[in-house]
Design a protein around this motif. Structure first.
Motif, short mmCIF file in Angstrom:
data_model
loop_
_atom_site.label_atom_id
_atom_site.label_comp_id
_atom_site.label_asym_id
_atom_site.label_seq_id
_atom_site.Cartn_x
_atom_site.Cartn_y
_atom_site.Cartn_z
N LEU A 97 -30.20 -13.11 10.67
CA LEU A 97 -30.40 -14.48 10.21
C LEU A 97 -29.19 -15.36 10.53
CD1 LEU A 97 -31.98 -13.72 6.70
CD2 LEU A 97 -33.16 -14.29 8.84
N ARG A 98 -28.11 -14.75 10.98
CA ARG A 98 -26.90 -15.48 11.38
C ARG A 98 -26.40 -14.93 12.70
NH1 ARG A 98 -23.54 -18.23 7.25
NH2 ARG A 98 -24.63 -18.12 5.25
N LEU A 99 -25.88 -15.79 13.54
CA LEU A 99 -25.27 -15.40 14.80
C LEU A 99 -23.84 -15.92 14.86
CD1 LEU A 99 -28.22 -16.18 17.24
CD2 LEU A 99 -27.58 -13.94 16.30
N GLN A 100 -23.00 -15.26 15.64
CA GLN A 100 -21.63 -15.73 15.81
C GLN A 100 -21.59 -16.97 16.70
OE1 GLN A 100 -19.96 -11.73 16.92
NE2 GLN A 100 -18.20 -12.46 15.75
N THR A 101 -20.82 -17.95 16.27
CA THR A 101 -20.63 -19.16 17.07
C THR A 101 -19.59 -18.94 18.15
OG1 THR A 101 -21.21 -20.55 15.17
CG2 THR A 101 -20.01 -21.60 16.98
N VAL A 102 -18.50 -18.26 17.77
CA VAL A 102 -17.39 -18.01 18.69
C VAL A 102 -17.69 -16.77 19.53
CG1 VAL A 102 -14.92 -17.48 18.86
CG2 VAL A 102 -15.75 -19.07 17.10
N THR A 103 -17.50 -16.85 20.82
CA THR A 103 -17.72 -15.72 21.71
C THR A 103 -16.70 -14.62 21.44
OG1 THR A 103 -18.56 -17.19 23.42
CG2 THR A 103 -17.89 -14.99 24.11
N PRO A 104 -17.13 -13.40 21.14
CA PRO A 104 -16.19 -12.31 20.88
C PRO A 104 -15.49 -11.86 22.16
CG PRO A 104 -18.37 -11.82 19.98
CD PRO A 104 -18.52 -12.97 20.92
N ARG A 105 -14.17 -11.97 22.19
CA ARG A 105 -13.39 -11.53 23.35
C ARG A 105 -12.04 -11.02 22.86
NH1 ARG A 105 -15.06 -16.11 27.22
NH2 ARG A 105 -13.32 -17.23 26.33
N PHE A 106 -11.75 -9.77 23.16
CA PHE A 106 -10.50 -9.18 22.68
C PHE A 106 -9.30 -9.88 23.30
CE2 PHE A 106 -6.99 -6.14 22.89
CZ PHE A 106 -6.90 -5.76 21.56
N TRP A 107 -9.39 -10.26 24.58
CA TRP A 107 -8.27 -10.90 25.27
C TRP A 107 -8.40 -12.42 25.29
CZ3 TRP A 107 -4.48 -7.73 25.50
CH2 TRP A 107 -4.70 -6.37 25.73
N GLY A 108 -9.24 -12.96 24.41
CA GLY A 108 -9.42 -14.40 24.37
C GLY A 108 -8.45 -15.09 23.43
N SER A 109 -8.87 -16.22 22.90
CA SER A 109 -8.05 -16.98 21.94
C SER A 109 -7.95 -16.20 20.63
CB SER A 109 -8.71 -18.34 21.68
OG SER A 109 -9.90 -18.17 20.92
N PRO A 110 -7.06 -16.60 19.73
CA PRO A 110 -6.98 -15.90 18.43
C PRO A 110 -8.32 -15.82 17.72
CG PRO A 110 -5.06 -17.30 18.70
CD PRO A 110 -5.96 -17.59 19.86
N LYS A 129 -16.80 -5.43 15.47
CA LYS A 129 -16.50 -4.00 15.29
C LYS A 129 -16.55 -3.63 13.81
CE LYS A 129 -15.83 -3.36 19.66
NZ LYS A 129 -16.86 -2.65 20.46
N TRP A 130 -16.04 -4.52 12.96
CA TRP A 130 -16.01 -4.26 11.51
C TRP A 130 -17.42 -4.08 10.96
CZ3 TRP A 130 -12.79 -3.16 7.60
CH2 TRP A 130 -13.21 -3.43 6.29
N TRP A 131 -18.34 -4.92 11.39
CA TRP A 131 -19.72 -4.86 10.88
C TRP A 131 -20.39 -3.53 11.21
CZ3 TRP A 131 -20.61 -10.26 13.40
CH2 TRP A 131 -20.00 -11.24 12.60
N LYS A 132 -19.91 -2.84 12.25
CA LYS A 132 -20.53 -1.58 12.66
C LYS A 132 -19.93 -0.37 11.93
CE LYS A 132 -21.71 -3.23 17.31
NZ LYS A 132 -21.48 -3.04 18.76
N LEU A 133 -18.80 -0.57 11.24
CA LEU A 133 -18.16 0.53 10.52
C LEU A 133 -18.96 0.86 9.26
CD1 LEU A 133 -14.39 -0.48 10.77
CD2 LEU A 133 -15.55 1.36 12.01
N PRO A 134 -18.93 2.14 8.82
CA PRO A 134 -19.69 2.52 7.62
C PRO A 134 -19.09 1.87 6.36
CG PRO A 134 -18.36 4.37 8.40
CD PRO A 134 -18.29 3.30 9.45
N ARG A 135 -19.96 1.30 5.55
CA ARG A 135 -19.51 0.71 4.29
C ARG A 135 -18.88 1.78 3.42
NH1 ARG A 135 -24.31 -1.71 5.13
NH2 ARG A 135 -25.45 -0.49 3.55
#
Length: 288
Positions: A204-217, A227-233
């Motif tokens: 129901l929600r999507l990320q606005t900012v493009t995920p890039r490890f070597w991108g902007s902060p 990555k956090w969302w995929k870790l086990p609660r």
């Protein structure tokens, strides 16, 4: 009057913070716009005495409050600086702003400031909290608030950005010196974050900012969140706490710093995970 930039500040009962912020920017001669969400202390009088333009909007969350501010204030300058009332501009950052010229930044739409965060009077230097870059200065009419977030108030700009590593924002919420205030505040935040993450799980929600490890902060933050969302609660709060204290040297922040890292990295994240399970259980119950 400053023709380069203006300030926008969000307030709610900030009489303890607002004079401190005003003193730190005195001399920049920049227009100040304040969006208040129902202050009952001396905040509005302080704003009036400072000749600030004030609007009122009921608070729902920070991203929506910033969205309202950017859409409803009649800002006249090409740039706007969006700060919290508990932040202070250091003399070094003041100098950078004093010398800022729009003509020199024609291909830039946003500027990141370096933040120092304080908890109970102590600078949280380790645990991944410094350096910490926040997009706070944006080209007005170009930048916008990321309302896909429920808690993190993130500004977004298309095009190029730059980072000011010299000069700092000092962020210290003096009301949080009472741990009961901190807990109550973060209990509310945990509701917002649990709702957001549950909605992301349900697409129901999507990320606005493009995920890039070597991108902007912010692009790196978006990558880490994915990555956090995929870790086990229930496991991830402990992993995050260990990461901050051991691998990011949070243990060097001393006793006060360890309290902060435990509360912010483990306690808060654990409460969020518990509330996510409650929401999912409710979702399943309602769906039957």
């Amino acid at each position: 009057m400053n023709t380069q930039f203006s300030f926008i500040i969000l307030t709610y009962n900030e009489e303890i913070h607002l004079p401190r912020w005003l003193a730190s920017v005195a001399g920049l001669n920049a227009a100040t716009y304040i969006l208040d969400s129902g202050s009952t202390d001396g905040t509005l009088k302080i704003a009036a005495d400072a000749n600030a333009t004030v609007l009122h909007n009921k608070f729902e969350n920070h991203p929506k409050q910033w969205d309202f501010a950017l859409k409803n204030f009649d800002v006249k300058t090409p740039w706007v600086i969006c700060l919290d009332a508990d932040q202070v501009v250091t003399p070094e950052l003041f100098t950078l702003l004093q010398n800022f010229k729009n003509e020199a930044c024609q291909n830039i739409n946003g500027i990141y400031f370096n933040r120092k965060n304080f908890f109970k009077g102590r600078w949280i230097k380790y645990g991944g909290y410094y350096p910490f870059y926040l997009l706070k200065m944006i080209r007005f009419g170009v930048g916008f608030s990321d309302t896909s977030e429920n808690m993190d108030h993130r500004l977004v700009v298309p095009g190029n950005t730059m980072i000011w590593k010299d000069g700092h924002l000092l962020e210290e919420n003096l009301k949080e010196n009472k741990i009961s205030f901190w807990i109550a505040k973060h209990n509310t935040y945990s509701d917002l974050l649990a709702t957001e993450e549950t909605e992301r799980m349900l697409n129901l929600r999507l990320q606005t900012v493009t995920p890039r490890f070597w991108g902007s902060p912010d692009e790196r933050t978006a990558w880490l969140k994915r990555k956090w969302w995929k870790l086990p609660r229930y496991v991830r709060p402990m992993l995050y706490f260990i990461y901050r204290v051991i691998f990011k040297l949070g243990i060097l922040d001393g006793r006060t710093g360890l309290i902060f890292h435990f509360m912010q990295a483990f306690w808060f994240r654990l409460v969020v995970d518990i509330k996510i399970d409650e929401l999912l259980k409710q979702q399943n119950t309602d769906g039957k």
